[in-house]
Scaffold this active site. Sequence first.
Site, PDB file in Angstrom:
ATOM      1  N   PHE A 123      18.184  16.995  33.026  1.00 36.06           N
ATOM      2  CA  PHE A 123      19.475  16.325  33.308  1.00 36.06           C
ATOM      3  C   PHE A 123      20.080  15.638  32.081  1.00 36.06           C
ATOM      4  O   PHE A 123      19.486  15.643  31.009  1.00 36.06           O
ATOM      5  CB  PHE A 123      19.432  15.462  34.574  1.00 36.06           C
ATOM      6  N   GLU A 124      21.272  15.152  32.259  1.00 34.37           N
ATOM      7  CA  GLU A 124      22.108  14.618  31.166  1.00 34.37           C
ATOM      8  C   GLU A 124      22.292  15.646  30.047  1.00 34.37           C
ATOM      9  O   GLU A 124      22.345  15.291  28.863  1.00 34.37           O
ATOM     10  CB  GLU A 124      21.535  13.305  30.640  1.00 34.37           C
ATOM     11  N   GLY A 125      22.393  16.910  30.412  1.00 36.70           N
ATOM     12  CA  GLY A 125      22.531  18.000  29.448  1.00 36.70           C
ATOM     13  C   GLY A 125      21.173  18.624  29.209  1.00 36.70           C
ATOM     14  O   GLY A 125      20.272  17.935  28.722  1.00 36.70           O
ATOM     15  N   ARG A 142      22.984   9.311  27.179  1.00 38.83           N
ATOM     16  CA  ARG A 142      21.790  10.006  26.662  1.00 38.83           C
ATOM     17  C   ARG A 142      20.861   9.067  25.899  1.00 38.83           C
ATOM     18  O   ARG A 142      19.649   9.274  25.840  1.00 38.83           O
ATOM     19  CB  ARG A 142      22.222  11.194  25.793  1.00 38.83           C
TER      20      ARG A 142
END
Length: 575
Positions: free
Chosen positions: A392-394, A272
């Site tokens: 994305f990435e959470g 992140r």
Amino acid sequence: MPRNIEQSFMKALFHGVIAEEMLFPFPEMSSDERENVSLLLDSVRRFFGANVDSAKIDRACRIPPEVLSGLKDLGLMGLQIPAQHGGAGLSSMAYARVMQEVGSLDASIAVTLGAHQSIGLKGILLFGTEEQKQRYLPRLATGEHMAAFALTEPGAGSDAAAVKTRAELSPDGKHYVLNGSKIWITNGGFADVFTVFARTSALEEGKKPRLTAFIVDRSAGVKSGPEEHKLGIRGSSTTELFFEDVRVPVENVLGEAGKGFRVAMEVLNSGRLGLAAGSIGACQTLVRMAIDRVQERRAFGRHIGGFGLIKDKIATMLAQIYALESMTYLAAGLIDAGVVDYSLESAICKIVGSETLWSVANETLQIAAGIGYMQDYPYEQLLRDARINLIFEGTNEILRAFVALSGMSGPGRALEDVARAMREPIKGFGLLSDFAIRKARTVLGRERMTRTHPLLSREAVLFEEHTGQLVSITEAVLRKHGRDIAEMQYVQKRVAEIAMDLFGIAACLARTTRAIERRGEEGARREIDLTSIYTGMAQRRLKQLVADVQDNDDELRKAVAVRAYADRAYPFDVL
Ligand code: MYA
């Protein structure tokens, strides 16, 4: 050096502890590393200038193979892989700085590089055995092999633990057999090595399955679906992956069998920050375009840059980018200092990075006005490319919940300790954690910022006051809702946003203090002004957030949404 290397700055803040030693002095790369990174960035800029046409990549929906091989020749595939395994061995700060540069040049390329090393091979770096590192890292470092991270499934996006892909141990115990599929895998069309998450325990009602992480070679039988057609980052590869009786040797288990969820989370924690760094770079490109545009476009007989509302947009962008850059490099510096738990900080940087980029892209397009909307100009592509970062990435929603719940879990435990100690004062006292002891000895009052430069004392006081608010709101909502807090998403959002603004102010204070100490008040004028603007914006948000905790229409909104689900539409028509 941090008070307690295990402790996270933000988790401590939820207890009211301002771990100043984690903020001051604001971290920086060693001079050797700075020099190396500068040289690398010069080559990167030259290479992109001569070889990369982002509009063409967007139209063709692919990065030309000669560009990819040029990036490999530059050494951009193994930035954080240690030199002994063929990489550049960069620190987290230096890696972030390179990702920032690539993010400023082309989003599809940034995402391809990020998927390869921020997450694709990161599991091997963080959890690989020496043997796994020796076997995989050298070819990943040169880019001869490319990596991807395969976690997401149709029913397991935000709910990462709900993975259905199965891994059964063979009767001879020598390999696992993988069956299942993954979706939306970046680099899925061409990666050679995958970090794959599969469940290695039976599904039980109401229980989360145990996940295991595997290093899987494409040659073991991994199949890719066709390329997805996307709104932005169109040059990057996104495909489904299929595993049909794919045999993976037990030596390829990454970390411990059954502990794959932790592997996934740790990889994402680190990944992140790469996204936040790429966002800084993209913001810098956009703000440069915005400034060029306001100085060339004329209206009512003058440059539009002369208008107050345009100046307001530019100043806001600069303050937001300064805060984002300060947060990202503070977090990266904490990792380089050996801090183990940076999960909250990196989630905050991801949220702030993607939202700052989205707002800067939107405002830059607005400033460009008509041409901003036309495909002949780069603005619309930058806006499209920026959009995915919020997802994305959470997703930013799930990460807000994570920031709030993870931040509040420490005080939650401390409160339980206190309650227990009060029930059994003699025996219970021995059970108290450090933080709970502080709490039990209360009134501890708020901790102070003692190391900020006096020129920033107004901002420092604001930070202290709102840290106090974070603590009291946390305690109040934990007392009111107990474990039900997990369901209270409105509260979580507010708590997360208070924490995000506090991290932003803290990072600006630390960085600007260093600037003043080095260059004096006038030399650090720009940093002081941006800190002041950012803190002012944060203060107004914080005031509103704190007020909303008491006075809100949360229940009404829930009821309206439930009615809308039943109506299945907006219910009115003026006809
Ligand atoms: S990759 C796919 C991304 N997917 C996600 O990010 C998934 C999001 N979901 C989650 O993170 C989890 O499922 C959540 C927890 C957080 C919702 N660190 O009961 P739990 C521990 C350490 O809360 P759940 C992609 O998109 C927790 O403390 N530990 O779990 C690539 C607990 O431990 P314990 C953590 O409710 C795109 C345990 O786990 C963390 O199931 C390509 C269970 O927790 C954590 N973070 O869900 C990207 N979280 O039991 C390329 C939880 O001990 C990027 N735990 O208490 C390139 C960028 C380039 C930029 C370009 C710019 C232009």
